[in-house]
Design a protein around this motif. Structure first.
Motif, PDB file in Angstrom:
ATOM      1  N   GLY A  12       0.838  -1.189   0.000  1.00  0.00           N
ATOM      2  CA  GLY A  12       0.000   0.000   0.000  1.00  0.00           C
ATOM      3  C   GLY A  12       0.872   1.237   0.000  1.00  0.00           C
ATOM      4  O   GLY A  12       2.035   1.202  -0.397  1.00  0.00           O
ATOM      5  N   TYR A  13       0.319   2.327   0.477  1.00  0.00           N
ATOM      6  CA  TYR A  13       1.056   3.576   0.564  1.00  0.00           C
ATOM      7  C   TYR A  13       1.960   3.517   1.784  1.00  0.00           C
ATOM      8  O   TYR A  13       1.560   3.085   2.846  1.00  0.00           O
ATOM      9  CB  TYR A  13       0.091   4.749   0.674  1.00  0.00           C
ATOM     10  N   GLY A  14       3.164   3.951   1.630  1.00  0.00           N
ATOM     11  CA  GLY A  14       4.114   3.881   2.732  1.00  0.00           C
ATOM     12  C   GLY A  14       4.879   2.569   2.682  1.00  0.00           C
ATOM     13  O   GLY A  14       4.583   1.674   1.912  1.00  0.00           O
TER      14      GLY A  14
END
Length: 73
Positions: A12-14
């Motif tokens: 995901g993001y990160g």
């Protein structure tokens, strides 16, 4: 509740966020859950936490259910 299918995990993001989908059958309802695990720091050490949310559900005879999912029943 019976698990029918689990997708592969994707980032995901990160840096330490991961997602996957789980499809479960309960009675005559198939539900899609979006699962998420992430790492957080609690002032002492890093820990993993996991959660899930209901994304969508279908009745077994629902024509809107994806055909590949119907084949797994």
């Amino acid at each position: 509740m019976t698990t029918i299918h689990t997708t592969g995990e994707w980032s995901g993001y990160g840096k330490q966020n991961y997602y996957w989908n789980v499809y479960r059958l309960e009675g005559d309802i198939v539900s899609k859950f979006k699962c998420h695990r992430f790492k957080f720091f609690d002032d002492k050490e890093s820990n993993w936490q996991q959660d899930e949310s209901l994304e969508q559900s279908w009745a077994i005879d629902d024509p809107a259910m994806p055909e590949w999912l119907r084949g797994k029943l």
